[in-house]
Design a protein around this motif. Structure first.
Motif, PDB file in Angstrom:
ATOM      1  N   ALA A   1       3.480  32.385  16.603  1.00 16.06           N
ATOM      2  CA  ALA A   1       4.613  31.395  17.415  1.00 16.06           C
ATOM      3  C   ALA A   1       5.499  30.017  17.377  1.00 16.06           C
ATOM      4  O   ALA A   1       6.209  29.611  16.994  1.00 16.06           O
ATOM      5  CB  ALA A   1       4.898  31.487  18.909  1.00 16.06           C
ATOM      6  N   ASP A   2       3.815  29.034  17.015  1.00 16.62           N
ATOM      7  CA  ASP A   2       3.707  27.978  17.165  1.00 16.62           C
ATOM      8  C   ASP A   2       4.379  27.319  15.569  1.00 16.62           C
ATOM      9  O   ASP A   2       5.174  26.285  15.267  1.00 16.62           O
ATOM     10  CB  ASP A   2       2.565  27.080  16.885  1.00 16.62           C
ATOM     11  CG  ASP A   2       2.398  27.293  18.570  1.00 16.62           C
ATOM     12  OD1 ASP A   2       2.698  27.455  19.276  1.00 16.62           O
ATOM     13  OD2 ASP A   2       0.884  26.837  18.545  1.00 16.62           O
ATOM     14  N   ASN A   3       4.193  28.649  14.803  1.00 17.59           N
ATOM     15  CA  ASN A   3       5.606  28.394  12.946  1.00 17.59           C
ATOM     16  C   ASN A   3       6.226  29.892  13.125  1.00 17.59           C
ATOM     17  O   ASN A   3       6.371  29.801  11.703  1.00 17.59           O
ATOM     18  CB  ASN A   3       3.596  29.521  11.872  1.00 17.59           C
ATOM     19  CG  ASN A   3       2.547  28.376  11.882  1.00 17.59           C
ATOM     20  OD1 ASN A   3       2.758  27.117  11.232  1.00 17.59           O
ATOM     21  ND2 ASN A   3       1.673  28.498  13.023  1.00 17.59           N
ATOM     22  N   ARG A   4       7.228  29.406  13.926  1.00 15.97           N
ATOM     23  CA  ARG A   4       7.867  30.495  14.202  1.00 15.97           C
ATOM     24  C   ARG A   4       7.868  31.970  13.573  1.00 15.97           C
ATOM     25  O   ARG A   4       9.336  32.390  13.224  1.00 15.97           O
ATOM     26  CB  ARG A   4       9.716  29.121  13.323  1.00 15.97           C
ATOM     27  CG  ARG A   4       9.516  27.381  13.622  1.00 15.97           C
ATOM     28  CD  ARG A   4      10.074  27.501  15.752  1.00 15.97           C
ATOM     29  NE  ARG A   4      11.048  28.673  15.159  1.00 15.97           N
ATOM     30  CZ  ARG A   4      11.624  28.738  16.225  1.00 15.97           C
ATOM     31  NH1 ARG A   4      11.402  28.506  17.211  1.00 15.97           N
ATOM     32  NH2 ARG A   4      13.081  28.772  16.605  1.00 15.97           N
ATOM     33  N   VAL A   5       7.164  31.852  13.427  1.00 21.82           N
ATOM     34  CA  VAL A   5       7.012  33.739  13.376  1.00 21.82           C
ATOM     35  C   VAL A   5       6.601  34.672  14.720  1.00 21.82           C
ATOM     36  O   VAL A   5       6.146  34.340  15.466  1.00 21.82           O
ATOM     37  CB  VAL A   5       5.331  33.612  12.308  1.00 21.82           C
ATOM     38  CG1 VAL A   5       5.367  35.029  12.692  1.00 21.82           C
ATOM     39  CG2 VAL A   5       5.904  33.049  11.373  1.00 21.82           C
ATOM     40  N   VAL A   6       7.781  35.310  15.077  1.00 22.71           N
ATOM     41  CA  VAL A   6       7.531  36.225  16.700  1.00 22.71           C
ATOM     42  C   VAL A   6       7.609  37.447  16.343  1.00 22.71           C
ATOM     43  O   VAL A   6       7.644  37.702  14.918  1.00 22.71           O
ATOM     44  CB  VAL A   6       9.263  35.637  16.764  1.00 22.71           C
ATOM     45  CG1 VAL A   6       9.483  36.545  18.614  1.00 22.71           C
ATOM     46  CG2 VAL A   6      10.160  34.522  16.455  1.00 22.71           C
ATOM     47  N   VAL A   7       6.375  37.868  16.700  1.00 28.88           N
ATOM     48  CA  VAL A   7       6.188  39.335  17.174  1.00 28.88           C
ATOM     49  C   VAL A   7       6.111  39.785  17.956  1.00 28.88           C
ATOM     50  O   VAL A   7       5.407  39.536  19.828  1.00 28.88           O
ATOM     51  CB  VAL A   7       4.374  39.362  17.717  1.00 28.88           C
ATOM     52  CG1 VAL A   7       3.947  40.646  17.140  1.00 28.88           C
ATOM     53  CG2 VAL A   7       3.722  38.372  16.199  1.00 28.88           C
TER      54      VAL A   7
END
Length: 345
Positions: A29-35
C-alpha cells in the motif's frame, strides 16, 4: 486503474504468492499497490479485513450464481469512484479465475475486469507436467483411491493440465501483449525465484518486502499417499485435509510423512508424461517464453533406477520403512501421553 491479475494455476506456487501478498499488504500500500480483501473491499472501506485472504471466495460465489457479475461490477465501480486509489495498481490472485475460462461464466468475469481497468497485466505460472501431476495427486488424487499411475494415466487421457489453452484464452481476453507465462524454473524467473519474479511486477525493489520461504501447502509423502489410497472411505472428498492437519499438529511439519521423495516417480512414467505434452509444450515455449531454452524447462531429467523389478522392490521397501517409522512415532507419542488423555471419552 491498473490490474495485475494472477489467476493460478493450482499447484504452481499460488499459495506462496498469496501468503506473501497478504503478509505484505501494508508495504505494498505504501507503494500504491492495493490488495483487496476476500469480499473485494479496499483499505478505507467499511468492514475491510487487513488480514483477509485473497478473493477466491468472491469469485466462487459469482460462478455458483451462474456468472451473474452484478456484485463484481458494483465493487469495481466503487474502486473507480474512490479518490484514494485512482492511480493505484490493484492485485487480484485467485486460482479459480481459470475455471470456466472457455465458457460464458469465466469469459464473462474476465470481460468485466477488462472493461473496468485501463491496463491489465496477467501473470500465469506453470510447472512441467510430471511435477504438476505428482503434486496434484498428492493433493487430491490419492483421496479418490487412485494410485499415482492410475491418476496420471487418467490425466493424460484428458490432456490435463491445459497450459497452452489457458494462456491463449487470456491472450484473446486481454491481448497477447498483456499476458506473461512463466515456468517455475530458475532460468525463467527474475532473480531465479518465484516471489522475486512476481513482486518485480509491482515494486521497483522486491527485496524491501518480507518473504517467508518456508514450504507452503505441505503435501503428504508420496509413498504414504500410495498407502492411504488403499483405504476407501477415509476422506469425505478430495478437499478433505483433516488427516493431514491432524498429522501436522501431532507429529510436526518436519516429520518424514511430509518429506519430498525425489525417487518416487518412475523415470519411464515421467518420460511418458512429458512426451505426451511435448508438441503442446513446444508451442507454449515459442509463443510465451522463447528466450528460455525448451530443454531447460521440459527436457528429460537424470534417470534413477530404471529396471521395473528393482524399482518395485525399492518402492515397497521405502513404503514399509515409512510405515514402521510412522507406527514408532505414534506409539512414542501415545506412551508420552497421560493415562487419562489416552482413554476414550
Amino acid at each position: 486503474m491498473r490490474l495485475l491479475l494472477h489467476p493460478g494455476h493450482a499447484k504452481c506456487g499460488s499459495t506462496s504468492i498469496q501468503r506473501a501478498i497478504i503478509r505484505n499488504r501494508p508495504g505494498l500500500a505504501d507503494n500504491r499497490v492495493v490488495v483487496p480483501d476476500p469480499h473485494l473491499r479496499l483499505p478505507g472501506d467499511a468492514g475491510f479485513d487487513p488480514h483477509g485472504e485473497t478473493p477466491r471466495e468472491f469469485f466462487r460465489q459469482v460462478m455458483e450464481n451462474g456468472g451473474d457479475t452484478t456484485s463484481l461490477r458494483s465493487r469495481l465501480a466503487s474502486w473507480q469512484e474512490s479518490p484514494l486509489w485512482r492511480d493505484a495498481t490493484f492485485v487480484i490472485s485467485a486460482e479459480n479465475l481459470i475455471n470456466h475460462l472457455m465458457g460464458p461464466i469465466g469469459e464473462g468475469i474476465h470481460r468485466v475486469l477488462a472493461e473496468y481497468f485501463d491496463d491489465v497485466q496477467v501473470i500465469y505460472y506453470i510447472r512441467r507436467q510430471d511435477d504438476y501431476l505428482l503434486s496434484a495427486w498428492q493433493q487430491w488424487g490419492f483421496k479418490e483411491g487412485k494410485s499415482f499411475a492410475e491418476y496420471s494415466q487418467e490425466a493424460l487421457r484428458r490432456a490435463n493440465p491445459h497450459y497452452l489453452a489457458v494462456g491463449q484464452a487470456f491472450g484473446r481476453l486481454y491481448g497477447a501483449a498483456h499476458v506473461t507465462v512463466r515456468p517455475l524454473q530458475a532460468e525463467a524467473l527474475r532473480g531465479g525465484e518465484l516471489l522475486t519474479d512476481f513482486f518485480a511486477h509491482l515494486v521497483e525493489d522486491p527485496s524491501t518486502l518480507s518473504f517467508n520461504q518456508d514450504r507452503s501447502n505441505l503435501s503428504l509423502n508420496p509413498f504414504f499417499c500410495e498407502i492411504l489410497a488403499g483405504y476407501q472411505g477415509l476422506f469425505r472428498d478430495i478437499h478433505d485435509d483433516r488427516l493431514k492437519q491432524r498429522l501436522i499438529r501431532t507429529l510436526g511439519a518436519g516429520n518424514e510423512l511430509f518429506q519430498r521423495e525425489r525417487d518416487f516417480m518412475d523415470p519411464e512414467m515421467a518420460r511418458r508424461i512429458m512426451a505426451h505434452h511435448r508438441e503442446e509444450n513446444a508451442r507454449l515455449q515459442q509463443q510465451f517464453f522463447p528466450h528460455v531454452p525448451f530443454e531447460a524447462v521440459f527436457g528429460d531429467r537424470d534417470a534413477g533406477e530404471s529396471d521395473p523389478a528393482v524399482r518395485g522392490r525399492l518402492s515397497r521397501d521405502r513404503a514399509e520403512q515409512l510405515q514402521r517409522r510412522v507406527i514408532r512415532d505414534l506409539l512414542e507419542l501415545l506412551q508420552s501421553m497421560p493415562e487419562g488423555a489416552r482413554s476414550p471419552a
